[in-house]
Design an enzyme around this catalytic site. Structure first.
Site, PDB file in Angstrom:
ATOM      1  N   GLU A 297       0.780   5.528   0.348  1.00 23.78           N
ATOM      2  CA  GLU A 297       0.000   7.250   0.681  1.00 23.78           C
ATOM      3  C   GLU A 297       1.049   7.824  -0.519  1.00 23.78           C
ATOM      4  OE1 GLU A 297      -2.427   7.052   2.356  1.00 23.78           O
ATOM      5  OE2 GLU A 297      -2.743   5.336   3.316  1.00 23.78           O
TER       6      GLU A 297
ATOM      7  N   ASP B 264       0.800  -1.053   0.165  1.00 27.14           N
ATOM      8  CA  ASP B 264      -0.004  -0.168  -0.046  1.00 27.14           C
ATOM      9  C   ASP B 264       0.633   0.913   0.255  1.00 27.14           C
ATOM     10  OD1 ASP B 264      -2.421   1.293   0.558  1.00 27.14           O
ATOM     11  OD2 ASP B 264      -2.183   1.706   2.364  1.00 27.14           O
TER      12      ASP B 264
ATOM     13  N   ASP C 117      -2.452  -0.244   6.506  1.00 27.82           N
ATOM     14  CA  ASP C 117      -3.482  -0.926   5.522  1.00 27.82           C
ATOM     15  C   ASP C 117      -2.579  -2.089   4.621  1.00 27.82           C
ATOM     16  OD1 ASP C 117      -5.004   0.497   6.830  1.00 27.82           O
ATOM     17  OD2 ASP C 117      -4.828   1.817   4.369  1.00 27.82           O
TER      18      ASP C 117
ATOM     19  N   HIS D  84      -5.591   6.286   7.229  1.00 27.10           N
ATOM     20  CA  HIS D  84      -4.695   5.261   6.661  1.00 27.10           C
ATOM     21  C   HIS D  84      -3.275   5.201   7.434  1.00 27.10           C
ATOM     22  CE1 HIS D  84      -8.276   4.120   4.033  1.00 27.10           C
ATOM     23  NE2 HIS D  84      -8.921   5.495   4.531  1.00 27.10           N
TER      24      HIS D  84
ATOM     25  N   GLU E  33      -6.726  17.500   1.065  1.00 27.84           N
ATOM     26  CA  GLU E  33      -7.203  15.921   1.285  1.00 27.84           C
ATOM     27  C   GLU E  33      -7.031  14.929   1.842  1.00 27.84           C
ATOM     28  OE1 GLU E  33      -7.580  18.933  -0.245  1.00 27.84           O
ATOM     29  OE2 GLU E  33      -9.516  19.332  -0.349  1.00 27.84           O
TER      30      GLU E  33
END
Length: 237
Positions: A11, A9, A160, A155, A54
């Site tokens: 980010e 995963d 994750d 997250h 965001e």
């Protein structure tokens, strides 16, 4: 031959790498023959740009936190050596792979696409095939497969990946629940009952064969059925 999979995963600073967004965190969990090995990979990366508000709301990683972290070129070869030759297991793979391809391309050092180094399995596509018309984000899958994600308030790439590894193993481990009473007005997750599986070490079943006299009596009964105008379709001509 051992099967090596990397549950991965990332980010990022934002959604689209074409708009200059970069990876800020990579988290990987290694599976070998469907077993967690503990040989994980985790790194934060200075993206050399600010994250969108965001995005920060989603992952909680601030611009200040990333200032002293390594640049992607400093970890690129170590990361590639770690994933190379493995099957990558990613939820919504096009997103993460797109960002990975972008990062390697920005180095301008002849790196190829991720698919040239690894096979890629998209668990979001898998979940949509298994559960059409339902929510298939990671939180929904955790509820569906009874995977504990209580620590997932934000997250994070490594967290994750650990959760996705548990979800993936549950999704691909064979049917463990059976919905015996589906109803459009009731969620299937509340209607499931566990299957009772037979002990593989149980004693073999005893097979009892008909005796000679029992077989004769059976054939006599079939003769009566035929004479009455019936037809025994299972009887050999």
């Amino acid at each position: 031959m051992a099967r090596r999979q990397i549950v991965l995963d990332t980010e990022t600073t934002g959604i689209d790498p074409k708009q200059g967004h970069r990876i800020i965190e990579i988290g990987c969990v290694e599976l070998v023959n469907r077993r967690l090995t503990g040989n994980n990979f985790h790194v934060y990366i200075n993206p050399q740009r600010k994250s969108e508000e965001e995005a920060i709301d989603v992952h909680g990683i601030t611009n200040e936190f990333l200032r002293d972290k390594p640049l992607f070129h400093q970890i690129a070869q170590e990361f590639l050596d770690y994933i190379k030759g493995a099957e990558l297991v990613i939820h919504n793979a096009p997103f993460d792979v797109g960002h990975m391809d972008n990062e390697f391309a920005l180095l301008n050092q002849g790196y190829q696409k991720t698919h040239d180094y690894c096979q890629v399995l998209d668990t979001l596509k898998m979940a949509r095939d298994l559960h059409p018309g339902q929510k298939n984000n990671l939180d929904a899958l955790c509820r569906r497969y009874d995977v504990d994600n209580a620590k997932r308030t934000l997250h994070g790439a490594l967290l994750d990946s650990e959760i996705l590894a548990d979800v993936y193993l549950a999704m691909t481990g064979g049917q463990v629940k059976l919905n015996l009473n589906q109803n459009k007005n009731q969620g299937s997750e509340q209607q499931q009952k566990e299957i009772r599986r037979l002990d593989p070490n149980r004693a073999p079943l005893v097979v009892l064969h008909a005796t000679h006299d029992e077989q004769l009596a059976h054939n006599e009964r079939l003769d009566i059925v035929n004479k009455a105008g019936g037809q025994c379709v299972w009887r050999a001509e």
